[in-house]
Design a protein around this motif. Structure first.
Motif, PDB file in Angstrom:
ATOM      1  N   SER A 488      -7.067  23.427  38.146  1.00 46.01           N
ATOM      2  CA  SER A 488      -8.134  22.425  38.219  1.00 46.01           C
ATOM      3  C   SER A 488      -7.580  21.140  38.810  1.00 46.01           C
ATOM      4  N   LYS A 490      -8.502  16.993  39.570  1.00 43.83           N
ATOM      5  CA  LYS A 490      -9.322  15.804  39.482  1.00 43.83           C
ATOM      6  C   LYS A 490      -8.767  14.791  40.467  1.00 43.83           C
ATOM      7  N   SER A 497     -15.379  11.502  44.795  1.00 42.95           N
ATOM      8  CA  SER A 497     -16.674  12.192  44.884  1.00 42.95           C
ATOM      9  C   SER A 497     -16.517  13.703  44.739  1.00 42.95           C
ATOM     10  N   ASN A 499     -15.078  15.133  42.445  1.00 42.61           N
ATOM     11  CA  ASN A 499     -15.071  15.473  41.026  1.00 42.61           C
ATOM     12  C   ASN A 499     -16.457  15.799  40.496  1.00 42.61           C
ATOM     13  N   ALA A 500     -17.480  15.622  41.311  1.00 42.66           N
ATOM     14  CA  ALA A 500     -18.843  15.919  40.864  1.00 42.66           C
ATOM     15  C   ALA A 500     -18.994  17.399  40.553  1.00 42.66           C
ATOM     16  N   ASN A 501     -19.890  17.686  39.617  1.00 40.75           N
ATOM     17  CA  ASN A 501     -20.189  19.075  39.238  1.00 40.75           C
ATOM     18  C   ASN A 501     -18.965  19.825  38.712  1.00 40.75           C
ATOM     19  N   GLY A 502     -18.141  19.134  37.955  1.00 46.49           N
ATOM     20  CA  GLY A 502     -17.021  19.809  37.320  1.00 46.49           C
ATOM     21  C   GLY A 502     -15.738  19.807  38.104  1.00 46.49           C
ATOM     22  N   ARG A 518     -10.615  20.703  50.591  1.00 49.48           N
ATOM     23  CA  ARG A 518     -12.015  20.447  50.318  1.00 49.48           C
ATOM     24  C   ARG A 518     -12.549  19.477  51.359  1.00 49.48           C
TER      25      ARG A 518
END
Length: 529
Positions: A488, A490, A497, A499-502, A518
């Motif tokens: 994961s 962060k 941005s 980090n949105a939706n988990g 990404r």
């Protein structure tokens, strides 16, 4: 002559147009502007975020299984909400509700704090306060493990009872308690007592629920649920709980009853092997479960009759408030001596080292510098303290060392013969994080520095923090060969941005090196031609 005059006229007309610099489509000589090229749009990639400072990575786990526990944790400094903690984006952190049992924070710039108190609450677990030592942040990231105890644990007993009230009181006494061997405690609130909230206001609603938790202090259960920090700052003696009881009451609106208009009675069991006798008066201490602050009460605990079977004494005291209570005795502290554990072979970073006894419960996560030997301050223990010592992999529950019996832990050196699981080979992976502009495929990738990268073998297991090597490159250490891990991420700064939706979660095979990219929508600016 005719031909020459015509040429001069043409030249004269041409000169008029040349001087005007433009053309006219009628006799009024209107001006037509030159065409203007439109501005050019330029996609601007974000700046790479600054590297993070040292991060505290915490996991709240079941003390027996080491599985993560969904929890709420509140952070305090000296009894008030912490002002020193921030997340990756610089936002203040005073509390966290976590579904995966994991939390993380950094120290705010300029913060001067050596420890923070964490109060952990989780359904079906006994609330517990932990003291997180922040002094080691100067060495880099800090891994902490906060083990909470299930209400179903042997040696514990929890019971709830409900009573009807009107106008903040009950005409009849309110009683409740639990009795399970030496895990025994009870409460009696006299009839007519006004039940009050923390501000002294009578509570509302038509009923109250009384919850009593007791623990057998002749087993490890008592120490396991006792909040940390009882002996903070002690230099000569340590208090040791010989009887414990946690009492909570809430009204039908969920408001806690914290005070009473007159004293109430709380009783608890004290095991017969604790060296007390009928008539002894013991020191009573309490801990405010909402702030983590310990207080020595003016009231004392009176030891009363020994049970017929000789297993424990009844003991009781009067109080006007509810919280976690402990009847204590005092003994000499381990002074400045240290406990040193030498491992017979190098162990893995991140293993859980645990000390467990009737009087002590301590958990430490091994750092990279402690894989051959670890030293713990003796001030955490009594001079005659003993404990069973285990070394466990929190990812798999594999036991690397178990002393089986309790060892003396004051000023001693323990040579631990460790056994690494034969079937396990540990490997590392390297993850490179990049970001590209979705609105300009030709733009160069941006390295995702300043990211908090964690990895875990199973959704139920603790999250470990990857080590940043700079430049968006992160190392995942001590992965089990052949296993697939969740990773994961962060992000921080201009990449937050994502980090949105988990946030971002990927799967990585242990030992493989991967790039996680990404795309984000980059800013657009314009330039004139």
């Amino acid at each position: 002559m005719f031909t020459k005059k015509k040429t001069l006229l043409a030249m004269s007309v041409a000169s008029v147009f040349a001087l005007s610099g433009c053309s006219s489509d009628d006799d009024k000589n209107e001006v037509v502007p030159d065409p203007i090229d439109p501005p050019t749009e330029v996609v601007v990639p974000p700046e790479a975020p600054a590297e993070l400072g040292a991060v505290v990575n915490g996991n709240i786990v079941d003390s027996a299984t080491l599985n993560v526990v969904p929890s709420t944790v509140m952070f305090f400094e000296n009894g008030v909400a912490s002002t020193s903690l921030v997340d990756e984006e610089g936002n203040a952190v005073t509390s966290v509700t976590t579904e995966d049992g994991n939390f993380s924070f950094l120290l705010k710039d300029g913060a001067d704090v050596n420890s923070v108190t964490a109060v952990v609450m989780a359904d079906s677990y006994v609330q517990k306060t932990f003291v997180i030592d922040l002094s080691e942040l100067s060495e880099g990231d800090l891994e902490v493990l906060l083990p909470v105890v299930s209400e179903e644990t042997e040696g514990l007993a929890v019971e709830e009872t409900s009573s009807t009230v009107s106008g903040g009181s009950s005409a009849d006494p309110i009683t409740g308690g639990v009795a399970n061997g030496k895990a025994t405690a009870a409460v009696t609130v006299p009839g007519g007592t006004v039940l009050q909230d923390a501000d002294g206001n009578p509570v509302e609603g038509d009923s109250v629920t009384l919850s009593v938790t007791a623990a057998d202090t002749s087993s490890s259960a008592g120490a396991a649920i006792t909040p940390e920090g009882l002996n903070a700052g002690s230099t000569t003696t340590v208090k040791q709980p010989v009887g414990v009881a946690s009492v909570e009451m809430v009204d039908s609106n969920g408001v806690k009853i914290k005070k009473f208009s007159q004293p109430i009675t709380v009783s608890m069991a004290i095991p017969a092997d604790k060296g007390v006798s009928t008539g002894d008066m013991l020191t009573l201490v309490s801990q405010n479960e909402d702030t983590g602050v310990w207080t020595t009460e003016t009231q004392q605990v009176e030891v009363k009759d020994l049970m017929a079977d000789g297993s424990f004494y009844n003991a009781s005291f009067m109080t006007d408030h509810l919280t976690f209570f402990a009847a204590t005795t005092e003994t000499a502290i381990c002074a400045n001596d240290q406990v040193t554990i030498n491992f017979s072979e190098s162990v893995a970073k991140g293993l859980q080292l645990k000390f467990e006894s009737e009087t002590d419960s301590l958990t430490k996560v091994l750092k990279a510098s402690e894989v051959d030997s670890v030293t713990i301050s003796g001030k955490k223990f009594a001079a005659d303290g003993t404990a069973r010592i285990t070394l466990v992999d929190k990812k798999t529950n594999d036991v690397w060392y178990d002393s089986v019996n309790e060892e003396a832990i004051c000023g001693t050196t323990i040579n631990a013969s460790v056994t690494a699981p034969a079937e396990v080979t540990l490997v590392d992976s390297v993850v490179t994080l990049t970001t590209t502009c979705s609105n300009d495929e030709s733009a160069a990738p941006v390295t995702a520095t300043g990211s908090n990268v964690k990895y875990y073998l199973d959704q139920n297991k603790a999250r470990e923090k990857a080590t940043s090597n700079g430049g968006g490159v992160y190392t995942l250490t001590n992965m089990i060969e052949g296993e697939t891990y969740f990773v994961s991420v962060k992000y921080s700064g201009a990449l937050a941005s994502l980090n949105a939706n988990g946030g971002v979660v990927e799967q990585v095979e242990a030992g493989s090196d991967v790039t996680i990219n990404r795309a984000i929508t980059c800013d657009v600016t314009t330039s004139a031609n």
